[in-house]
Design a protein around this motif. Structure first.
Motif, PDB file in Angstrom:
ATOM      1  N   THR A  26     -18.443 -51.772  -1.676  1.00  0.00           N
ATOM      2  CA  THR A  26     -17.396 -51.597  -2.676  1.00  0.00           C
ATOM      3  C   THR A  26     -16.520 -50.445  -2.206  1.00  0.00           C
ATOM      4  OG1 THR A  26     -18.837 -52.353  -4.460  1.00  0.00           O
ATOM      5  CG2 THR A  26     -16.924 -51.053  -5.095  1.00  0.00           C
ATOM      6  N   HIS A  46     -13.900 -55.230  -3.167  1.00  0.00           N
ATOM      7  CA  HIS A  46     -15.252 -55.543  -2.713  1.00  0.00           C
ATOM      8  C   HIS A  46     -15.110 -56.263  -1.377  1.00  0.00           C
ATOM      9  CE1 HIS A  46     -17.132 -54.471  -6.504  1.00  0.00           C
ATOM     10  NE2 HIS A  46     -16.249 -55.210  -7.136  1.00  0.00           N
ATOM     11  N   ASP A  52     -15.825 -54.519 -11.819  1.00  0.00           N
ATOM     12  CA  ASP A  52     -14.642 -55.321 -11.518  1.00  0.00           C
ATOM     13  C   ASP A  52     -13.605 -54.495 -10.757  1.00  0.00           C
ATOM     14  OD1 ASP A  52     -15.705 -57.531 -12.844  1.00  0.00           O
ATOM     15  OD2 ASP A  52     -14.898 -56.861 -14.771  1.00  0.00           O
ATOM     16  N   ALA A 101     -11.486 -51.342 -12.198  1.00  0.00           N
ATOM     17  CA  ALA A 101     -12.254 -50.671 -13.247  1.00  0.00           C
ATOM     18  C   ALA A 101     -12.484 -49.198 -12.885  1.00  0.00           C
ATOM     19  CB  ALA A 101     -13.590 -51.365 -13.443  1.00  0.00           C
TER      20      ALA A 101
END
Length: 103
Positions: free
Chosen positions: A94, A66, A28, A31
């Motif tokens: 990412t 992302h 996520d 994170a």
């Protein structure tokens, strides 16, 4: 201090505070992730090289975003055979920011 890490089948030289785009990982946004495949750690003149990884070395990073990369156009053609094929591809990525190197 810098390190060479392996992720997504590629190798990257990273240092604390850097932003970099890697192959997409399931995490996520916001994170903390740990990259434990550290191939080399260097600080000044001292360098630790793993065989294949440095034991106990870790790189921590924060997931920023992302996204999808630019479109790559694939064009295949056979001359005089009336065959042309157009295809496009956008690779997912990412974006992470390196927060620390331990090792």
């Amino acid at each position: 201090m810098y390190a060479v890490i392996k992720t997504g089948g590629k190798q990257y030289r990273v240092a604390a505070g850097e932003k970099l785009k890697i192959e997409q990982i399931p995490a996520d946004v916001g994170a903390e992730i740990t990259l434990d495949q550290v191939l080399m750690v260097g600080e000044g003149e001292s360098v630790k090289i793993g065989a294949p990884v440095v034991a106990g070395a870790k790189v921590t990073a924060t997931v920023i975003a992302h996204g999808r990369g630019p479109k790559v156009k694939i064009f295949k053609m056979r001359r005089r055979k009336h065959y042309q094929k157009h295809q496009g591809h956008r690779q997912n990525y990412t974006e992470i920011q390196i927060s620390g190197i331990a090792g």
